[in-house]
Design a protein around this motif. Structure first.
Motif, PDB file in Angstrom:
ATOM      1  N   SER A  29     -13.864  22.461   9.949  1.00 24.69           N
ATOM      2  CA  SER A  29     -15.309  22.546  10.117  1.00 24.69           C
ATOM      3  C   SER A  29     -15.927  21.414   9.274  1.00 24.69           C
ATOM      4  O   SER A  29     -15.330  20.344   9.146  1.00 24.69           O
ATOM      5  N   ALA A  31     -16.448  20.786   6.033  1.00 27.23           N
ATOM      6  CA  ALA A  31     -15.742  20.270   4.864  1.00 27.23           C
ATOM      7  C   ALA A  31     -14.452  19.553   5.264  1.00 27.23           C
ATOM      8  O   ALA A  31     -14.206  18.409   4.854  1.00 27.23           O
ATOM      9  N   ASP A  50      -6.630  24.360  12.143  1.00 28.12           N
ATOM     10  CA  ASP A  50      -7.664  25.405  12.149  1.00 28.12           C
ATOM     11  C   ASP A  50      -7.213  26.466  13.143  1.00 28.12           C
ATOM     12  O   ASP A  50      -6.531  26.158  14.114  1.00 28.12           O
ATOM     13  N   ARG A  51      -7.660  27.686  12.904  1.00 26.25           N
ATOM     14  CA  ARG A  51      -7.242  28.745  13.842  1.00 26.25           C
ATOM     15  C   ARG A  51      -7.921  28.566  15.195  1.00 26.25           C
ATOM     16  O   ARG A  51      -7.457  29.085  16.199  1.00 26.25           O
ATOM     17  N   THR A  59     -20.418  28.176  12.974  1.00 26.40           N
ATOM     18  CA  THR A  59     -20.379  28.992  11.772  1.00 26.40           C
ATOM     19  C   THR A  59     -21.736  29.112  11.087  1.00 26.40           C
ATOM     20  O   THR A  59     -21.823  29.665  10.010  1.00 26.40           O
ATOM     21  N   SER A  60     -22.806  28.569  11.668  1.00 22.67           N
ATOM     22  CA  SER A  60     -24.077  28.669  10.959  1.00 22.67           C
ATOM     23  C   SER A  60     -25.238  28.400  11.907  1.00 22.67           C
ATOM     24  O   SER A  60     -25.045  28.138  13.097  1.00 22.67           O
ATOM     25  N   ALA A  61     -26.465  28.425  11.322  1.00 19.78           N
ATOM     26  CA  ALA A  61     -27.660  28.095  12.102  1.00 19.78           C
ATOM     27  C   ALA A  61     -27.728  26.590  12.361  1.00 19.78           C
ATOM     28  O   ALA A  61     -28.558  26.131  13.140  1.00 19.78           O
ATOM     29  N   ALA A  63     -28.567  23.746  10.554  1.00 18.17           N
ATOM     30  CA  ALA A  63     -29.697  22.902  10.166  1.00 18.17           C
ATOM     31  C   ALA A  63     -29.281  22.134   8.917  1.00 18.17           C
ATOM     32  O   ALA A  63     -28.699  22.719   7.996  1.00 18.17           O
ATOM     33  N   VAL A 128      -3.682  29.769   9.199  1.00 15.27           N
ATOM     34  CA  VAL A 128      -3.072  29.559   7.889  1.00 15.27           C
ATOM     35  C   VAL A 128      -2.946  30.907   7.196  1.00 15.27           C
ATOM     36  O   VAL A 128      -3.917  31.658   7.078  1.00 15.27           O
ATOM     37  N   ILE A 157      -8.037  30.775   1.081  1.00 12.66           N
ATOM     38  CA  ILE A 157      -6.719  31.360   1.357  1.00 12.66           C
ATOM     39  C   ILE A 157      -5.595  30.705   0.547  1.00 12.66           C
ATOM     40  O   ILE A 157      -4.611  31.354   0.203  1.00 12.66           O
ATOM     41  N   ASP A 262     -17.177  25.884   1.359  1.00 11.85           N
ATOM     42  CA  ASP A 262     -17.309  27.291   0.955  1.00 11.85           C
ATOM     43  C   ASP A 262     -16.126  27.778   0.135  1.00 11.85           C
ATOM     44  O   ASP A 262     -16.262  28.677  -0.693  1.00 11.85           O
ATOM     45  N   GLU A 273     -27.786  26.860   1.783  1.00 12.83           N
ATOM     46  CA  GLU A 273     -27.506  25.624   2.512  1.00 12.83           C
ATOM     47  C   GLU A 273     -26.097  25.164   2.134  1.00 12.83           C
ATOM     48  O   GLU A 273     -25.850  24.735   1.008  1.00 12.83           O
ATOM     49  N   GLY A 274     -25.185  25.243   3.104  1.00 14.48           N
ATOM     50  CA  GLY A 274     -23.793  24.927   2.796  1.00 14.48           C
ATOM     51  C   GLY A 274     -23.229  23.743   3.566  1.00 14.48           C
ATOM     52  O   GLY A 274     -22.149  23.247   3.245  1.00 14.48           O
ATOM     53  N   ILE A 275     -23.940  23.282   4.580  1.00  9.83           N
ATOM     54  CA  ILE A 275     -23.398  22.191   5.392  1.00  9.83           C
ATOM     55  C   ILE A 275     -23.448  20.875   4.624  1.00  9.83           C
ATOM     56  O   ILE A 275     -22.451  20.150   4.529  1.00  9.83           O
TER      57      ILE A 275
HETATM   58  C1  LIG Z   1     -25.585  33.148   9.622  1.00  9.00           C
HETATM   59  C2  LIG Z   1     -25.411  31.897   8.803  1.00  9.00           C
HETATM   60  C3  LIG Z   1     -26.285  30.838   8.964  1.00  9.00           C
HETATM   61  C4  LIG Z   1     -26.141  29.672   8.203  1.00  9.00           C
HETATM   62  N1  LIG Z   1     -27.002  28.633   8.410  1.00  9.00           N
HETATM   63  C5  LIG Z   1     -26.864  27.484   7.701  1.00  9.00           C
HETATM   64  C6  LIG Z   1     -27.713  26.378   7.971  1.00  9.00           C
HETATM   65  O1  LIG Z   1     -28.556  26.395   8.875  1.00  9.00           O
HETATM   66  N2  LIG Z   1     -27.564  25.265   7.204  1.00  9.00           N
HETATM   67  C7  LIG Z   1     -26.624  25.193   6.211  1.00  9.00           C
HETATM   68  O2  LIG Z   1     -26.543  24.154   5.552  1.00  9.00           O
HETATM   69  N3  LIG Z   1     -25.778  26.224   5.975  1.00  9.00           N
HETATM   70  C8  LIG Z   1     -25.862  27.361   6.694  1.00  9.00           C
HETATM   71  N4  LIG Z   1     -24.987  28.396   6.478  1.00  9.00           N
HETATM   72  C9  LIG Z   1     -23.888  28.207   5.526  1.00  9.00           C
HETATM   73  C10 LIG Z   1     -22.802  27.346   6.189  1.00  9.00           C
HETATM   74  O3  LIG Z   1     -22.463  27.882   7.451  1.00  9.00           O
HETATM   75  C11 LIG Z   1     -21.519  27.229   5.374  1.00  9.00           C
HETATM   76  O4  LIG Z   1     -21.821  26.995   4.032  1.00  9.00           O
HETATM   77  C12 LIG Z   1     -20.658  26.104   5.935  1.00  9.00           C
HETATM   78  O5  LIG Z   1     -20.255  26.445   7.246  1.00  9.00           O
HETATM   79  C13 LIG Z   1     -19.461  25.812   5.054  1.00  9.00           C
HETATM   80  O6  LIG Z   1     -18.645  24.859   5.702  1.00  9.00           O
HETATM   81  P1  LIG Z   1     -17.062  24.863   5.457  1.00  9.00           P
HETATM   82  O7  LIG Z   1     -16.523  23.742   6.267  1.00  9.00           O
HETATM   83  O8  LIG Z   1     -16.764  24.900   4.001  1.00  9.00           O
HETATM   84  O9  LIG Z   1     -16.560  26.280   5.989  1.00  9.00           O
HETATM   85  P2  LIG Z   1     -16.645  26.897   7.438  1.00  9.00           P
HETATM   86  O10 LIG Z   1     -17.733  26.268   8.220  1.00  9.00           O
HETATM   87  O11 LIG Z   1     -16.677  28.374   7.247  1.00  9.00           O
HETATM   88  O12 LIG Z   1     -15.271  26.472   8.103  1.00  9.00           O
HETATM   89  C14 LIG Z   1     -14.046  27.054   7.764  1.00  9.00           C
HETATM   90  C15 LIG Z   1     -13.060  26.703   8.864  1.00  9.00           C
HETATM   91  O13 LIG Z   1     -11.802  27.263   8.501  1.00  9.00           O
HETATM   92  C16 LIG Z   1     -11.265  27.945   9.616  1.00  9.00           C
HETATM   93  N5  LIG Z   1     -10.421  29.026   9.127  1.00  9.00           N
HETATM   94  C17 LIG Z   1     -10.808  30.077   8.374  1.00  9.00           C
HETATM   95  N6  LIG Z   1      -9.730  30.837   8.089  1.00  9.00           N
HETATM   96  C18 LIG Z   1      -8.667  30.243   8.682  1.00  9.00           C
HETATM   97  C19 LIG Z   1      -7.263  30.533   8.711  1.00  9.00           C
HETATM   98  N7  LIG Z   1      -6.739  31.601   8.112  1.00  9.00           N
HETATM   99  N8  LIG Z   1      -6.466  29.687   9.383  1.00  9.00           N
HETATM  100  C20 LIG Z   1      -6.948  28.602   9.992  1.00  9.00           C
HETATM  101  N9  LIG Z   1      -8.262  28.275   9.987  1.00  9.00           N
HETATM  102  C21 LIG Z   1      -9.101  29.090   9.342  1.00  9.00           C
HETATM  103  C22 LIG Z   1     -12.455  28.437  10.422  1.00  9.00           C
HETATM  104  O14 LIG Z   1     -12.107  28.619  11.773  1.00  9.00           O
HETATM  105  C23 LIG Z   1     -13.446  27.292  10.216  1.00  9.00           C
HETATM  106  O15 LIG Z   1     -13.332  26.297  11.209  1.00  9.00           O
HETATM  107  C24 LIG Z   1     -25.100  29.577   7.239  1.00  9.00           C
HETATM  108  C25 LIG Z   1     -24.212  30.646   7.082  1.00  9.00           C
HETATM  109  C26 LIG Z   1     -24.346  31.793   7.856  1.00  9.00           C
HETATM  110  C27 LIG Z   1     -23.372  32.920   7.687  1.00  9.00           C
END
Ligand SMILES: Cc1cc2nc3c(=O)[nH]c(=O)nc-3n(C[C@H](O)[C@H](O)[C@H](O)COP(=O)(O)OP(=O)(O)OC[C@H]3O[C@@H](n4cnc5c(N)ncnc54)[C@H](O)[C@@H]3O)c2cc1C
Length: 402
Positions: A29, A31, A50-51, A59-61, A63, A128, A157, A262, A273-275
């Motif tokens: 995703s 990160a 990735d799974r 995974t989010s809104a 923005a 994973v 994990i 995350d 805000e996590g993106i």
């Molecule tokens: C409802 C909601 C709305 C949001 N809206 C916003 C927004 O508008 N703007 C913003 O900045 N932030 C928003 N956030 C926060 C934001 O979604 C996260 O902080 C952000 O997605 C983190 O990115 P990441 O790449 O660290 O993790 P993630 O986006 O969670 O990606 C993790 C990846 O790992 C994969 N994965 C997980 N477990 C496994 C496994 N066991 N094996 C293989 N793959 C796996 C998943 O499929 C995924 O692709 C929102 C969160 C929620 C819940």
């Protein structure tokens, strides 16, 4: 409905028993893809797993500050851009002017655009399950790697410690619906009727609305509040998606593994805000990995530097966390006063400039060297490009790969 592209059945072959790569990035995703982009044209074998298929599961809104999207050449994913926030309390509505713009984007397109910039990195769908030393266990077999990144989200994990378990862990919860519809404003609700410690939102994305509620208290469920908010804005409660959202920083390295997004708690408390932080820390992590691959640093130095970089943001995250903790107590006249205060341009500009500076868009530059494309590595060929032990710089005499 999202189309499932994840490999299934016969396609889900086992990895070669001695599968090994230079860099294994778990999670594709924001990160994980930001890390992989920094490694393009490095000459290293990079595998992303990735799974789900890339971009399959929003995974989010979605923005983020527009400038981050532009600086990463992701502007084609943008659906709608906003120069202000419309903030509601039960008693008042104020427009907060922004000194920069936010854009909603299409998740699938953004992931595709990021992936297209990742050069000859390989991708495989695999779940994973865990790790032993430098071997990562997946449902398709083990992969060993010299450098391992956990970009798997809040579950972390690949960490050595016992994993977080909601509702006892420092996690917020968010849930949203995605009805068809249009809107002109990014709207926020600070209203105890929906949630005390948290807020509601409606983010228009051209022909879709992303309406949801987030609670900073993991014990407070947000399904009913989300349904209420959707009903209040006359939107259909369809296409649900939700997740846990970390609101405390966690160590960015542990037991030789790099944690990004995350999984390291790189999500800003209060705003959730996590993106932007996932992209920001992903770029930083990718640069440290690249220094190792280029022979400019050893693994220990890269781990140390990345850990320090992440920890250097502790104060900013602590401030945001303090603000988050105060929200529950502010409802009423104090909240109305604050919302009105931020309606003054000078105040909102000052605050949002500082806020953007926590993870500024300029950090996307310089872009990593451009890939000269070669065919993407397939899972059954993972061992055909042996991992380089010691991570020496690619030979200066090695011809440029095209
Ligand atoms: C409802 C909601 C709305 C949001 N809206 C916003 C927004 O508008 N703007 C913003 O900045 N932030 C928003 N956030 C926060 C934001 O979604 C996260 O902080 C952000 O997605 C983190 O990115 P990441 O790449 O660290 O993790 P993630 O986006 O969670 O990606 C993790 C990846 O790992 C994969 N994965 C997980 N477990 C496994 C496994 N066991 N094996 C293989 N793959 C796996 C998943 O499929 C995924 O692709 C929102 C969160 C929620 C819940």
């Amino acid at each position: 409905m999202p189309v499932r592209a994840t490999k299934r059945g016969a396609e889900r072959t086992r990895f070669a028993s001695d599968a090994a790569v230079d860099v294994l990035i778990c999670g594709a995703s924001f990160a994980g893809l930001a890390v992989a982009r920094e490694l393009r044209a490095s000459g290293a074998s990079v595998l992303v797993v990735d799974r789900y298929d890339i971009g399959e599961r929003q995974t989010s809104a979605c923005a983020a500050p527009t400038e981050w999207l532009v600086n990463l050449a992701l502007e084609d994913s943008i659906r709608q851009t906003f120069g202000s926030l419309l903030v509601h309390t039960p008693q008042r509505t104020a427009r907060w002017a922004l000194p920069w713009t936010f854009s909603t984007f299409d998740y699938r397109t953004l992931c595709r655009l990021l992936w297209e910039q990742c050069g000859d990195a390989a991708f495989e769908t695999a779940k994973v399950d865990g790790r032993t030393g430098n071997v990562v266990h997946t449902d398709r077999g083990d992969v060993s790697a010299g450098l391992i990144v956990d970009a798997l989200g809040w579950r972390r994990i690949l960490g050595a410690a016992a994993s977080f378990q909601p509702p006892d862990a420092p996690l917020s919860r968010g849930l949203e619906v995605h009805p068809d519809g249009r809107g002109a404003d990014l709207e926020l609700w600070l209203d105890r009727r929906y949630v005390g410690p948290g807020y509601g939102w409606s983010f228009p994305a051209r022909d879709e609305l992303r309406i949801g509620v987030g609670s900073f208290d993991p014990r407070i469920h947000v399904k009913d509040p989300t349904l209420t908010l959707a009903a209040d804005v006359s939107a259909d409660a369809v296409r649900f998606q939700g997740n846990w959202i970390p609101h405390r920083l966690r160590p960015a390295v542990e037991d030789g593994v790099f944690f990004v997004g995350d999984s390291a708690g790189h999500c800003l408390p209060m705003t959730a805000e996590g993106i932007r932080p996932a992209l920001y820390f992903g770029v930083a992590c990718g640069r440290e990995l690249r220094a190792v691959l280029d022979g400019r640093a050893d693994v220990a130095a890269a781990l140390r530097r990345y850990a320090q970089f992440s920890a250097s943001h502790r104060l900013a995250f602590a401030w945001m966390y303090a603000a988050q903790r105060s929200v529950r107590r502010l409802h009423g006249p104090a909240m109305n006063g604050l919302v009105r205060l931020f309606g003054r341009r000078a105040v909102s500009y000052w605050a949002f400039r500082h806020y953007l500076d926590i993870a500024p868009p300029s950090a996307a530059f310089p872009a990593p060297p451009i890939e000269w494309s070669v065919g993407r590595l397939q899972a059954d060929k993972l061992t055909t490009r042996p991992a380089r032990s010691g991570y020496q710089s690619p030979s200066a005499t090695e011809p440029a790969r095209r």
